[in-house]
Design an enzyme around this catalytic site. Structure first.
Site, short mmCIF file in Angstrom:
data_model
loop_
_atom_site.label_atom_id
_atom_site.label_comp_id
_atom_site.label_asym_id
_atom_site.label_seq_id
_atom_site.Cartn_x
_atom_site.Cartn_y
_atom_site.Cartn_z
N LYS A 38 3.08 16.80 23.97
CA LYS A 38 3.44 17.22 25.33
C LYS A 38 2.76 16.34 26.38
O LYS A 38 1.79 15.63 26.07
CB LYS A 38 3.00 18.68 25.53
CG LYS A 38 1.50 18.89 25.45
CD LYS A 38 1.15 20.37 25.31
CE LYS A 38 -0.35 20.58 25.25
NZ LYS A 38 -0.70 21.94 24.79
N ARG A 136 -1.96 34.42 27.46
CA ARG A 136 -1.21 33.40 28.20
C ARG A 136 0.27 33.59 27.90
O ARG A 136 1.00 34.02 28.76
CB ARG A 136 -1.72 32.01 27.79
CG ARG A 136 -1.18 30.91 28.65
CD ARG A 136 -1.83 29.57 28.36
NE ARG A 136 -1.46 29.00 27.08
CZ ARG A 136 -1.83 27.79 26.68
NH1 ARG A 136 -2.62 27.04 27.43
NH2 ARG A 136 -1.45 27.33 25.50
N TYR A 264 -12.67 5.06 53.54
CA TYR A 264 -12.26 6.10 54.48
C TYR A 264 -13.40 7.05 54.85
O TYR A 264 -14.21 7.40 53.99
CB TYR A 264 -11.12 6.93 53.88
CG TYR A 264 -9.79 6.21 53.85
CD1 TYR A 264 -9.26 5.60 54.99
CD2 TYR A 264 -9.05 6.16 52.67
CE1 TYR A 264 -8.03 4.96 54.95
CE2 TYR A 264 -7.81 5.53 52.63
CZ TYR A 264 -7.31 4.93 53.77
OH TYR A 264 -6.10 4.30 53.74
C1 LIG Z 1 -1.65 21.93 23.74
C2 LIG Z 1 -1.58 22.88 22.60
C3 LIG Z 1 -2.11 22.55 21.34
C4 LIG Z 1 -2.93 21.30 21.09
O1 LIG Z 1 -4.28 21.56 21.36
P1 LIG Z 1 -5.40 20.43 21.16
O2 LIG Z 1 -6.65 21.08 21.59
O3 LIG Z 1 -5.01 19.30 22.04
O4 LIG Z 1 -5.36 20.04 19.72
C5 LIG Z 1 -1.89 23.43 20.29
N1 LIG Z 1 -1.21 24.58 20.48
C6 LIG Z 1 -0.73 24.95 21.68
C7 LIG Z 1 -0.02 26.24 21.82
C8 LIG Z 1 -0.90 24.12 22.78
O5 LIG Z 1 -0.43 24.49 23.98
#
Ligand SMILES: *Cc1c(COP(=O)(O)O)cnc(C)c1O
Length: 369
Positions: A38, A136, A264
């Site tokens: 992702k 979540r 700045y």
């Molecule tokens: C992003 C994500 C992962 C990956 O987690 P890492 O700590 O980067 O290995 C795994 N499961 C879900 C549901 C996620 O959102």
């Protein structure tokens, strides 16, 4: 190493292979490996990472949103792709592009099942997520009977995997909480399979989970950050190899006299003569405002140089007083031992944030060691 002439994100594919096999070695022989790609594969390059993971032997991929999965399909990626946070507006496209949704609530189940039925699908693969404590996304454990009764009334969808996500897999002070989540997941997935009459693939570990809870691999694990060379554990980080290095060059050197200011709002002033360098990257490349002010360092010819004053949209200024350097010289923002985690920690951030912040404006270059 080739000389660089602009800001680049260098991605080392041998380091990726190293991290992949490091993680695979933590798994039982038959545990499946899902690579999380992702957010442009944590800010690297989603298509290249997915292709490499396919070659290395990953079993599954995951993205957050449907659009990311579409990019992978457009690039010819054939692995199954789990969409972790699908939006109903994308359900048609998810089916058209052979993407597989996380189904995390009654509403999402009903809406996806309706689209799958209307498109005459049979046993379209879905992934059922349970909330075991992260609060979540996910069904509650009490939803099992409801899910089972829905499944028994439709042939449009079929549960391919059942999963959950740990709230604090990297934090051993929260071990009891994580073990409780794992126990809840074990129970709820058994309850589900008893009610639907088959056993979907189970998975609940992310990278830190793989390292800290090896007994909870079930049939699959999900890793993102580990592939990039970070583990949320400074000891294990020594065995991994960060794959991404953010590099740039010095655009211009300035002699700044006592009581002059830099940048700045005149945020940097000095009571003595300093030499500063201007670098061609800023907010729009992923360097947040919090990295200004002198607490964060970059590396010029191996020496530490603090980012001074306010970060600009397209530039930062660093203090190179006492460092032998000239215009055009390479500057390492992070990479290798000067890891993104260390860079991020100087500004109360973490590797995940700075890696995914590196914007698409920065050219990606792939290397093998
Ligand atoms: C992003 C994500 C992962 C990956 O987690 P890492 O700590 O980067 O290995 C795994 N499961 C879900 C549901 C996620 O959102």
């Amino acid at each position: 190493m080739n000389k660089i002439s602009e800001t680049i994100l260098e991605i080392n594919l041998d380091a990726l292979a190293h991290n992949f096999s490091f993680l695979k070695n933590k798994l039982k022989a038959n545990t499946l490996f899902l690579g999380v790609v992702k957010a442009f594969a944590y800010g690297s390059d989603m298509v290249t990472m997915a292709k490499e993971l396919e070659l290395l032997g990953a079993d599954y991929l995951a993205v957050a949103y449907a659009k990311e999965g579409v990019l992978l399909r457009d690039a010819g990626i054939r692995l199954p792709i789990l969409v972790l946070h699908p939006q109903p507006i994308n359900f048609q496209e998810i089916i058209d592009r052979c993407l597989e949704p996380n189904i995390y609530s009654r509403k999402i189940f009903e809406e996806f099942e309706a689209v799958a039925s209307q498109k005459n699908q049979k046993h379209y693969p879905i992934h059922v997520k349970f909330n075991t404590g992260l609060n979540r996304l996910g069904f509650t454990v009490k939803d099992v009977d409801w899910i089972a009764s829905q499944l028994n009334q439709t042939t449009a969808v079929k549960i391919k995997t059942v999963f959950s996500h740990l709230a604090a897999s990297e934090d051993l002070n929260e071990k009891a909480y994580s073990l409780g989540q794992i126990e809840t997941f074990k129970k709820v997935s058994k309850n589900l399979s008893d009610n639907i009459g088959y056993q979907p693939i189970r998975h609940t570990l992310n990278t830190s989970g793989i390292l800290n809870y090896p007994e909870a691999q079930f049939e699959m694990v999900r890793s993102g950050i580990g592939l990039h060379g970070y583990s949320n554990d400074s000891k294990i980080d020594l065995e991994l190899k960060p794959i991404a290095s953010l590099k740039t060059i010095i655009s211009q050197l300035h002699k700044v006299e006592a009581n002059e200011s830099v940048g700045y709002n005149r945020a940097f002033t000095s009571n003595e003569r300093r030499i500063t360098a201007t670098l061609p990257l800023g907010h729009a490349d992923g360097i947040g405002r919090q990295y200004g002010g002198g607490n964060t360092y970059v590396f010029v010819n191996g020496a530490k140089a603090p980012i001074i004053g306010n970060v600009c949209m397209d530039m930062i200024m660093i203090d190179v007083t006492g460092i032998t350097c000239k215009e055009g010289d390479e500057v390492l923002i992070f990479g290798g031992k000067a890891s993104a985690e260390k860079f991020a920690n100087t500004a109360n951030s973490i590797s995940y944030e700075i890696l995914t912040a590196v914007s698409q404006r920065v050219k990606r270059i792939f290397v093998k060691t």
